[in-house]
Design a protein around this motif. Sequence first.
Motif: not given
Ligand code: SF4
Length: 404
Positions: A350-356, A398-399, A369, A394-396, A377, A345
């Motif tokens: 990362c916006v900490k959305c938790g999708v991952c 970020a991964i 998390f 990951c919608p951002q 995470p 990550i």
């Molecule tokens: S899906 Fe992407 S933006 Fe969302 S918590 Fe995981 S790494 Fe962060």
Amino acid sequence: MDTKSKVVIVPCSTYDQEAVYAAVKAGVDALGGITAFVSPEEKILVKPNYLTAADADRAVTTHPSVILAVLRLLVERGFAKVSCGDSPGHGKGETAAARLGLTEAMKKLGVREADMNEEVLTDFPEGMTAKRFYFAKEVTEADAIINVCKMKTHALERITGAVKNVYGFICGVRKAAGHVSYPNPLVFARMLADIHRATDIRLNIMDGIVAMEGNGPGSGDPTPMNVLLFSADPVALDAAYCRMVDLEPWSVPTCGQGQIMGIGTYEEENIELLVAEPAPEAAEAEDGGETAGSAAPRITPIDTAELVKRFGRPDFNVDRRAVSSGGKWGFRIGLLNRFTKRPYIVKKDCVKCGVCAAHCPVPGKAVDFKNGRDKPPVYDYSRCIRCYCCQEMCPQHAIKVKGI
Ligand code: SF4
Ligand code: SF4
């Protein structure tokens, strides 16, 4: 008897709706016309790639101009039972279609939006790797399927194209579990080949007008390849894409296993390449004829060298490490290396959305998390099966995956 798999390449450098329609018509006509594959009385499911809801210019999905061109071709040839849809890994197909502006456009054409949310457990005793699937009900009810895939890179399989696109037949919630059951690129590719064997896909069309390179299939970079590809053989079609980007088809599990399992061929000598170019007046032709008069495409046979020369992009950013590590034997080493290729990550994105974490299929989660919801995470690599669902979803964006 001609036993070669035909792959038609149609040059196209715009998503202008009329130009794309002319290009799609030229590609299909070069293979004998749409009725060489499907009949007007059949129920046809058109299956695009809706990985997730995304704007068309990000190259995450099949472009709506290509999808609409295929639908229009069917409707204009008198097909009355046409539906269109996909089950994305994240969210609903309806949301992805709306984001692409397809909901209203399909209604205008009289095409039904496929509901890919209801699943049916389908036994497939002939399966070599997978003997049952949770298919979307629409897949089981269609008489025939047209696979309208996107030219993209893929962290697990190197590329996603015609062979990989069928994973969208599995309802979204089940996709992550599939990565646990088929936990490495080879067995996953074999499972995909079994999906092809279990379903009736008549024609494959690839949107490579703007492809995705780099961190695909969801977070890579759009890059123009200026082509549409057409074939009844999904492996041959993907192999043509591989050769265009200087990737050995045998090093791509979906090609290698696809050939072994009999759904197509990647061998150069078994593939006939044709370039089809719409006649200048084809875009304006409204006569409804399949290859009517002057609107018939100009078709030229080419060889692989010419494919590469005319359409190739050797700088295309795709994982081709096995090739540089030495032939087919090197691929085996490359495959082992693949298991150390870790997702990670980029914290600032990362916006900490938790999708991952939500999409991680490993019981107890290999990304979660662990340091609290106010921090990104973290991975437990000892449990991670390298399915890359987290990177895909990951919608951002970020991964990232090391090495890509
Ligand atoms: S899906 Fe992407 S933006 Fe969302 S918590 Fe995981 S790494 Fe962060
Ligand atoms: S952490 Fe990511 S790559 Fe690893 S198992 Fe979970 S979803 Fe798959």
